[in-house]
Scaffold this motif. Structure first.
Motif: not given
Length: 943
Positions: A739-743, A745-750
């Motif tokens: 995952y990655r923190v994007v604003g 949301r914590i979003v799965r990479l795929d």
């Protein structure tokens, strides 16, 4: 010399086990008009009785033990325990078996008395080991000897694991707790075992032995009772221990005792073997040699106590009990149970003052002879004897039948587990002993048959319970484990509570014992000493089972613990790495050190196997790095990916990624490395099982923060709310989980990569102004992200996008009126979707991608209620774009745009149709176009 054929025969038949001594004595007895044989165990007495009944019939055979009396009026042959032999009755033949027990601290004086005083009128035989020859010659100078050789050889086979013992083996332990734990292991891994112990009723014991004899089970687990003449078709005897508690202390087996047990192997002409198993240490060479050659030290002392007691008064009885020994090779027995009970009872004023006549003294001594079948504390047994005295004293020397009948009815219940049924049988044996004391009963044999029937029912129920527990597959787990027989009745409950005499002394969780809170150091030490006796065998049993289990018996918890049977037994050690994890066993001070080491190694093997199975892509990266034939760029990136556990931020390594050619990329793609828009990652490590395993091993390994990020499987993104922030997950923990923190949301990479694909498709779909950069939020974006419109706005801003709102009346085209017509790109099938090379982003054309299929993305429009309360769709006029100021070279970006594949936008208008090419769009743009308005706004802002 004239031979006196009428002189009585007095002979000792000596030799090791399996020499046919008992068989010879039975034949000699049946050759006489009458006879009696004294045997060391009730079990053996019952076996011999059943055997003689088949030959002579029940009317001619009598059985006398402490708890059972079968005496037909025409009985000629008496089979008894040594203690129950009717010494006042004369027999033509008399035999005493296992006379080497004259040195037994508890019962030795009984055997010595029979040797000195019991004789047959025509023939007397003493059967036993060669070790009594010297002392017999000293005590009975006129005795003759007959030595018998063993029918078969007996050899040492060495130590063996429980799971590798040969079939038809007898495993010998020295407490019921050990017997039960070993039988449970045998049941789990070898199909089942029969159980034989001295405390079982003859009926239960015979039924269990029959399981083994008939081949229904291949193993029998027994106490040392198996060594006293029980004939079993066994080829091997395995010692689970070489020490035992003899009623006073724990000591090592004497060589003669070990030989007596080992001699059960190899019946008649079949050779036998013996060895050790489980936690038992191997036998030393000296002990092995003595057992194999049947060469033991001679017994030097025989336990003795005066048997001609004076019951005229308490004082006279006490004096006669302490009469001086008549021979220097006799040893006055110390601490006999009946004598201890007598001394405690006469110290009670109520009893001492209530005895007036010799009959009462004799009755008191008879009460002291009642065995402690329940094996409880001495005080509990004394309390029982005191109650018996009161019953007899207050009822004219008789026990009321109503009282005993009530006690027996309370025990007449066949429901319950092994421990409960065993307890009832132990209690029924006490009352069987009482009802078979004819002088205590008002009516002869009124209750004897009833007591026998209850004992038979309990025996059958116990037999079935033993089968269900140790032979058949069963659903109920072990409820109670009997602890030491010394001074306590102990149990380990299912919830882990360790209970002794109705007091909980601590909790056994997995392999670790936690004592209860104490108020003093002495209390704490007492609890610890008590728990060590009870808990250590159970911990060793569990570790033995753990070491022999397969990988599937273990589970790795989210806290880094290793679970076995739902209980934590180990923990990931911080000294290990994700690919080479170490283990710390969770176990207290109790338990065998070698078993602890083996258990730790077993759990380490489990973690290592899990890593090899689920983290294989990391090993593949390591192989690429070590591959001298691979390019330097591929090896370098493989090393970076390996060190970062399979995921890196693209921005941090943009220069390195630009230098990697397609051959190197393909080599990395072969191990499932994916070059995404924002991250480079390994697809296989994003699956729930590998991701969780890697997160846990990293968090609890070297340098870990013990705070792994473990989202639910299948979650594409989660909100970055206060609950998430409070857990303080590190960026590494989030990245390892995929995952990655994007604003917000914590979003799965795929999913983040798919979002970038949809953004590019939306840019082309909304390419009205021709710059190819603007797009609107689509419904499909919200769907894959699983978030709200506002949250997606935050995500886009975090990715570097900006938005502007254009009034509705300034838009002359709508998404529904636009049709995308794409020219077919050249073959780039060797590239991945969203592949980025250098500063250029190139799209491959795999099947079913969002860019190459005919499915058009749908703009998200807000839905709001109007004045009438009807939900209406409001056209979305928010457009998103990348701030050009963030590009270092706008000319390069502009040239890249010109090199993109050509597109044609067809606008359908009523009545006619015209085509507008991208290179003509600037000329045909009206001043009312939203993009012209945007350009005007930009100029104004720059001005």
């Amino acid at each position: 010399m004239q031979i006196d054929f009428h002189k009585p025969i007095l002979k000792a038949i000596l030799g090791p086990t399996n020499t046919g001594k008992t068989h010879y004595a039975i034949d000699r007895m049946l050759a006489h008009q009458s006879g009696v044989i004294g045997l060391p165990l009730r079990l053996l007495a019952r076996e011999v009785y059943d055997r003689i009944v088949k030959i002579k019939g029940a009317k001619q055979c009598a059985l006398i033990t402490g708890e059972e009396k079968i005496i037909p009026s025409q009985a000629r042959y008496y089979i008894c325990t040594v203690e129950a032999m009717p010494t006042e009755k004369k027999f033509s033949f008399l035999a005493v078996d296992e006379i080497q027990l004259i040195d037994d601290l508890e019962r030795g004086h009984i055997f010595t008395d029979r040797i000195l005083n019991a004789r047959g009128t025509q023939e007397t035989l003493f059967l036993g080991a060669q070790t009594v020859r010297s002392i017999l010659k000293s005590l009975i100078p006129k005795i003759s000897f007959d030595y018998r050789e063993r029918f078969s050889d007996l050899n040492y086979s060495g130590p063996a694991k429980l799971m590798r013992l040969p079939k038809r083996s007898v495993i010998v332990a020295f407490s019921s707790a050990e017997v039960y734990s070993i039988a449970e292991l045998i049941r789990t891994y070898r199909g089942g075992a029969a159980v034989v112990m001295g405390g079982l009723s003859p009926r239960t014991r015979n039924s269990q032995a029959e399981l083994f004899q008939n081949g229904e089970v291949d193993f029998l687990v027994a106490t040392d009772a198996v060594g006293m003449g029980l004939n079993l078709d066994t080829d091997h005897v395995a010692f689970a221990a070489l020490s035992k508690y003899d009623g006073r202390r724990r000591r090592y087996l004497y060589p003669m005792e070990a030989a007596q047990i080992a001699g059960r192997a190899g019946r008649f002409r079949n050779n036998g073997t013996f060895g050790t198993t489980g936690n038992c240490l191997p036998m030393d060479e000296e002990l092995i040699k003595k057992i194999e050659t049947h060469n033991f030290d001679q017994i030097r002392k025989a336990e003795w106590r005066n048997s001609q007691l004076n019951f005229s008064s308490i004082e006279a009885l006490t004096e006669s009990l302490h009469l001086k020994k008549p021979h220097n090779q006799l040893h006055r027995i110390i601490g006999a149970s009946d004598e201890n009970a007598y001394e405690k009872l006469i110290s009670i004023p109520e009893i001492a003052q209530g005895i007036k006549v010799p009959a009462q003294v004799k009755q008191l001594w008879d009460i002291c002879q009642v065995p402690d079948f329940r094996n409880l504390t001495i005080d509990t047994h004394i309390k029982l004897l005191q109650d018996l005295y009161r019953l007899l004293h207050n009822n004219g020397g008789k026990i009321p039948e109503v009282f005993i009948e009530k006690k027996i009815k309370q025990l007449d219940d066949t429901l319950g587990n092994v421990a409960l049924l065993s307890s009832r049988l132990a209690n029924i044996r006490t009352w069987s002993y009482c009802v078979n004391k004819v002088s205590w009963m008002q009516n002869k044999n009124n209750l004897a048959n009833y007591t026998r029937a209850v004992e038979d029912r309990l025996s059958d129920a116990l037999h079935e319970a033993l089968i269900a527990r140790f032979v058949d597959k069963r659903t109920n787990k072990l409820l109670k484990s009997i602890g030491s027989k010394d001074y306590m009745k102990a149990t380990i409950k299912d919830n882990g509570d360790v209970q002794v005499d109705d007091q909980i002394i601590g909790q056994l969780n997995g392999l670790k014992f936690t004592p209860s809170k104490t108020s003093s150091a002495l209390e704490a030490e007492t609890i610890r000493a008590t728990a060590e006796k009870i808990v250590t065998p159970e911990i060793n049993r569990r570790m033995t089972s753990l070491c022999g289990g397969v990988h599937t018996i273990f589970t790795l918890s989210t806290t880094g613990g290793i679970l076995w049977g739902g209980k934590i037994v180990g923990q990931i050690d911080p000294s290990g790495t994700p690919l080479n994890p170490n283990v710390e066993i969770i176990c207290g001070d109790f338990g065998d050190k070698e078993l602890k080491r083996l258990s730790k190694n077993r759990m380490h093997d489990f973690l290592k196997a899990e890593a090899l199975n689920y983290l294989k892509p990391l090993y593949d990266l390591k192989e690429i790095y070590n591959d001298q034939g691979a390019s330097a760029e591929a090896r370098g990136l493989a090393y970076i990916m390996f060190e970062n556990l399979g995921v890196i931020n693209r921005k941090d390594y943009s220069n390195k990624l630009k230098k990697i050619d397609q051959v190197s990329r393909k080599k990395l793609r072969d191990v499932n490395v994916h070059f995404g828009q924002y991250n480079v990652y390994i697809r296989d490590l994003m699956k729930p099982k590998p991701a969780n395993l890697l997160s846990i091993l990293t968090a609890y390994g070297t340098g870990g923060d013990k705070n792994p990020f473990l989202p639910f499987a299948g979650v594409t993104s989660i909100p970055r709310d206060k609950k998430f922030i409070d857990k303080h997950y590190s960026n590494l923990a989030i990245a390892i989980a995929g995952y990655r923190v994007v604003g917000p949301r914590i979003v799965r990479l795929d999913i983040l990569n798919r979002l970038s694909d949809q953004i590019r498709q939306a840019q082309q779909q909304c390419d009205i102004s021709g710059d190819g950069k603007k797009f609107q939020i689509m419904q499909e974006m919200l769907a894959i992200m699983g978030c709200t419109y506002l949250e997606l706005q935050g995500v886009l801003r975090s990715l570097g996008f900006h938005s502007k709102v254009i009034e509705t009346d300034q838009i002359d085209t709508k998404n529904t009126d636009i049709e995308l017509i794409e020219s077919k790109p050249k073959d780039l099938s060797y590239l991945e979707k969203s592949e980025v090379i250098g500063d250029k982003e190139i799209l491959s054309e795999p099947k079913n991608t969002s860019l190459n299929n005919n499915k058009t993305l749908n703009i998200y429009h807000h839905r709001t209620p109007n004045e009438d309360g009807i939900i209406e769709e409001v056209v979305n006029t928010e457009y998103w774009f990348v701030n050009k100021g963030k590009y270092k070279n706008n000319n390069i970006a502009r040239n890249n745009f010109k090199n993109k594949k050509q597109k044609t936008v067809k606008k359908n208008t009523p009545g006619n149709q015209r085509n507008i090419s991208p290179h003509n769009k600037k000329d045909t743009t009206s001043k009312n176009s939203p993009f012209a308005m945007l350009a005007e706004l930009k100029r104004n802002s720059e001005g």
